[in-house]
Scaffold this active site. Structure first.
Site, PDB file in Angstrom:
ATOM      1  N   HIS A 132       0.931  -1.164  -0.108  1.00 14.64           N
ATOM      2  CA  HIS A 132       0.008   0.097  -0.071  1.00 14.64           C
ATOM      3  C   HIS A 132       0.997   1.175  -0.060  1.00 14.64           C
ATOM      4  O   HIS A 132       2.044   1.231   0.580  1.00 14.64           O
ATOM      5  CB  HIS A 132      -0.681   0.065   1.199  1.00 14.64           C
ATOM      6  CG  HIS A 132      -1.845   0.987   1.538  1.00 14.64           C
ATOM      7  ND1 HIS A 132      -1.732   2.190   1.565  1.00 14.64           N
ATOM      8  CD2 HIS A 132      -3.374   0.746   1.432  1.00 14.64           C
ATOM      9  CE1 HIS A 132      -2.599   3.094   1.768  1.00 14.64           C
ATOM     10  NE2 HIS A 132      -3.771   2.122   1.473  1.00 14.64           N
ATOM     11  N   ASP A 209       3.488  -4.053   8.199  1.00 15.46           N
ATOM     12  CA  ASP A 209       2.301  -3.442   8.063  1.00 15.46           C
ATOM     13  C   ASP A 209       0.992  -4.153   8.174  1.00 15.46           C
ATOM     14  O   ASP A 209       0.473  -4.904   7.256  1.00 15.46           O
ATOM     15  CB  ASP A 209       2.122  -2.654   6.602  1.00 15.46           C
ATOM     16  CG  ASP A 209       0.716  -2.162   6.018  1.00 15.46           C
ATOM     17  OD1 ASP A 209      -0.388  -2.261   7.053  1.00 15.46           O
ATOM     18  OD2 ASP A 209       0.542  -1.608   5.158  1.00 15.46           O
ATOM     19  N   GLN A 212      -3.924  -5.175   7.199  1.00 14.89           N
ATOM     20  CA  GLN A 212      -5.059  -6.129   6.773  1.00 14.89           C
ATOM     21  C   GLN A 212      -4.616  -7.590   7.401  1.00 14.89           C
ATOM     22  O   GLN A 212      -5.545  -8.568   6.867  1.00 14.89           O
ATOM     23  CB  GLN A 212      -4.881  -6.232   5.127  1.00 14.89           C
ATOM     24  CG  GLN A 212      -5.139  -5.130   4.282  1.00 14.89           C
ATOM     25  CD  GLN A 212      -6.646  -4.578   4.527  1.00 14.89           C
ATOM     26  OE1 GLN A 212      -7.578  -5.290   5.096  1.00 14.89           O
ATOM     27  NE2 GLN A 212      -6.762  -3.432   4.273  1.00 14.89           N
ATOM     28  N   LYS A 235     -10.129  -0.636  10.711  1.00 13.05           N
ATOM     29  CA  LYS A 235     -10.445  -1.998   9.519  1.00 13.05           C
ATOM     30  C   LYS A 235     -10.794  -3.281  10.535  1.00 13.05           C
ATOM     31  O   LYS A 235     -10.838  -4.294   9.841  1.00 13.05           O
ATOM     32  CB  LYS A 235      -8.965  -2.361   8.945  1.00 13.05           C
ATOM     33  CG  LYS A 235      -8.876  -0.997   7.866  1.00 13.05           C
ATOM     34  CD  LYS A 235      -7.621  -1.351   7.103  1.00 13.05           C
ATOM     35  CE  LYS A 235      -7.175   0.009   6.363  1.00 13.05           C
ATOM     36  NZ  LYS A 235      -7.756   0.319   5.195  1.00 13.05           N
ATOM     37  N   CYS A 375      -4.764   2.201  -3.398  1.00 11.03           N
ATOM     38  CA  CYS A 375      -3.475   2.637  -3.009  1.00 11.03           C
ATOM     39  C   CYS A 375      -2.362   2.126  -3.089  1.00 11.03           C
ATOM     40  O   CYS A 375      -1.427   1.768  -2.432  1.00 11.03           O
ATOM     41  CB  CYS A 375      -3.606   3.100  -1.691  1.00 11.03           C
ATOM     42  SG  CYS A 375      -4.846   4.439  -1.234  1.00 11.03           S
TER      43      CYS A 375
HETATM   44  N1  PLP Z   1      -1.741  -0.638   4.793  1.00  2.62           N
HETATM   45  C1  PLP Z   1      -2.514  -1.484   3.905  1.00  2.62           C
HETATM   46  C2  PLP Z   1      -2.304  -2.889   3.584  1.00  2.62           C
HETATM   47  C3  PLP Z   1      -3.934  -1.139   3.752  1.00  2.62           C
HETATM   48  O1  PLP Z   1      -4.887  -1.660   3.357  1.00  2.62           O
HETATM   49  C4  PLP Z   1      -4.267   0.309   4.294  1.00  2.62           C
HETATM   50  C5  PLP Z   1      -5.512   0.910   3.821  1.00  2.62           C
HETATM   51  O2  PLP Z   1      -6.354   0.493   3.420  1.00  2.62           O
HETATM   52  C6  PLP Z   1      -3.082   1.122   5.089  1.00  2.62           C
HETATM   53  C7  PLP Z   1      -1.950   0.554   5.127  1.00  2.62           C
HETATM   54  C8  PLP Z   1      -3.399   2.528   5.107  1.00  2.62           C
HETATM   55  O3  PLP Z   1      -4.407   2.486   6.660  1.00  2.62           O
HETATM   56  P1  PLP Z   1      -4.798   3.976   7.118  1.00  2.62           P
HETATM   57  O4  PLP Z   1      -5.036   4.632   5.801  1.00  2.62           O
HETATM   58  O5  PLP Z   1      -5.694   3.573   8.010  1.00  2.62           O
HETATM   59  O6  PLP Z   1      -3.402   4.447   7.594  1.00  2.62           O
END
Ligand code: PLP
Length: 420
Positions: A132, A209, A212, A235, A375
């Site tokens: 992401h 990260d 998910q 999430k 993203c």
């Molecule tokens: N990393 C992953 C794998 C994500 O799916 C997301 C959000 O969709 C993020 C990071 C970013 O999350 P946030 O917007 O809550 O910071």
């Protein structure tokens, strides 16, 4: 995420679960809401909404600085949420849990407070092509500023990371390996302990990260053997506006602060300051206390359902979803074929209808999905597409939601006069 304890877990009672989510009672465009955009954000159960409202009704005050009862109650509630997160992640100590705004801020915190101290020109960071933007752009900024080199693990045709040349990609210059626990686009669950073991053998730190990862199954940061783990409670049934960063205590202790201001200091003179102990060193200013309270309530809710039961439920959804999608020959489906190798989501493309058009038509049928690059633009380029449509499932979705999705996908073909 692990499947090892899943077999013995009683299944989720989805009809019962749905009653806890007030938003699921509403209609969308005169149709019952079929909410399949859970990878973007989930819905909140009544218990989370009520815990936050109740905090504002009864205990609202600023934390850590008051000598009055309300402030004591607010502080207990805030620190109580930290204890819950620590137990939920099997963290070594609540002091190694830092509250941020979201996963994105957690990555930036580590990029500023750890990487800027430890990385210089010629050092390397290993990422993957499925990241992401949150776990890519902060490292690009660092690379531009410090002359650090970014390297990437590729995926194979099945959407798994290619790990066969891991020992060649890692070397004595690698300072950090940073990767998603689970891909938000492919659903792939990555082999974190294997990668962490290889990274540590060259002295690199490992950032996971978990945006998910946390929602979809049991997470044990010690078993994962990583150094940092971040997630976004929104999430996983929690509030918007609060994030989590867990870090190994010894690593956090020797890091610089991220933001400066109130609450993160030990002493301040006109010329300089010294820092509060971890985790407060990283929590400048008034925190999101009500959001922390909501996060605590969401963890209670998830633990009551059982994270293994949630994982098992998503495998069940995948076992039904993937064959049903494959019945539609005009779809290209991305990500691992094995329902056990992914969380409960599927990204796909219709060979004639743009992902955005498809998403718009599904919405007319009450089916909320995401369409776009998620993203993850480098991953889109790697797949050779501009966008995909993504349906992502959670604890309140069941097999009939899959049926609604499939029916709406067929209806979309009819709208465009295409063969079904
Ligand atoms: N990393 C992953 C794998 C994500 O799916 C997301 C959000 O969709 C993020 C990071 C970013 O999350 P946030 O917007 O809550 O910071």
């Amino acid at each position: 995420m692990t499947d090892t304890v899943v077999a013995a877990t009683p299944p989720l009672d989805v009809a019962r679960v749905r009653q806890d989510f007030p938003i699921l009672q509403r209609t969308v465009r005169d149709k019952p809401l079929v909410y399949l955009d859970n990878s973007a954000t989930t819905q909140r159960p009544e218990s989370v909404i009520e815990a936050m409202a109740n905090f504002y009704r009864t205990s609202n005050a600023n934390v850590h600085r008051g000598v009055h009862l309300l402030s004591e109650e607010a502080t207990d509630a805030y620190e109580g949420a930290r204890n819950k997160v620590a137990a939920f992640l099997n963290a070594d100590s609540p002091q190694s849990v830092i509250f941020t705004r979201n996963t994105t801020e957690s990555v930036n915190l580590v990029a500023h407070a750890w990487a800027r101290r430890h990385m210089r020109e010629g050092d390397e960071i290993l990422l993957t092509v499925m990241e992401h933007h949150s776990n890519l752009v902060p490292w690009q900024l660092l690379a531009q500023e410090r002359g650090v080199k970014l390297k990437f693990l590729d995926i194979d045709d099945s959407g798994h990371l290619q790990l066969d040349n891991l020992s060649e990609v890692l070397n004595e210059h690698t300072r950090l390996v940073s990767l998603a626990h689970v891909s938000n686009t492919l659903g792939t669950a990555n082999a974190i302990p294997t990668i962490a073991c290889a990274a540590h053998s060259v002295g690199a730190k490992v950032f996971v990260d978990g945006a998910q990862g946390v929602p979809h199954g049991p997470v044990d940061v010690q078993a994962l053997d990583c150094d940092f783990y971040a997630f976004s409670p929104h999430k996983a049934l929690g509030p918007l506006g609060i994030g989590v960063l867990w870090g190994r205590r010894d690593v956090l202790e020797e890091m610089d602060p991220f933001l400066g201001g109130g609450e993160m200091i030990r002493d301040v003179t006109l010329e300089r300051s010294t820092w509060a102990a971890v985790p407060h060193k990283f929590e400048a200013g008034t925190p999101s206390v009500a959001d922390a309270v909501g996060l605590g309530a969401s963890i209670d809710y998830l633990e009551n359902l059982g994270m293994s039961a949630i994982r098992q439920h998503e495998v069940k959804i995948n076992e039904y979803l993937l064959p049903r999608l494959r019945e539609l020959p005009w779809l290209t489906i991305y990500g691992p074929e094995d329902p056990h190798d992914r969380c409960g989501l599927a990204s796909f493309n219709d060979n004639q209808i743009h992902a955005h058009d498809l998403g718009t038509i599904l919405d007319q049928h009450g089916v909320a999905v995401r369409a776009g690059h998620h993203c993850a633009k480098p991953l889109m380029r790697r797949l050779g597409v501009m966008a995909t449509t993504r349906a992502s499932f959670y604890v309140y979705n069941d097999l009939d939601d899959v049926d609604h999705l499939i029916d709406a996908l067929i209806e979309a073909r009819k709208v465009f006069g295409l063969a079904t």
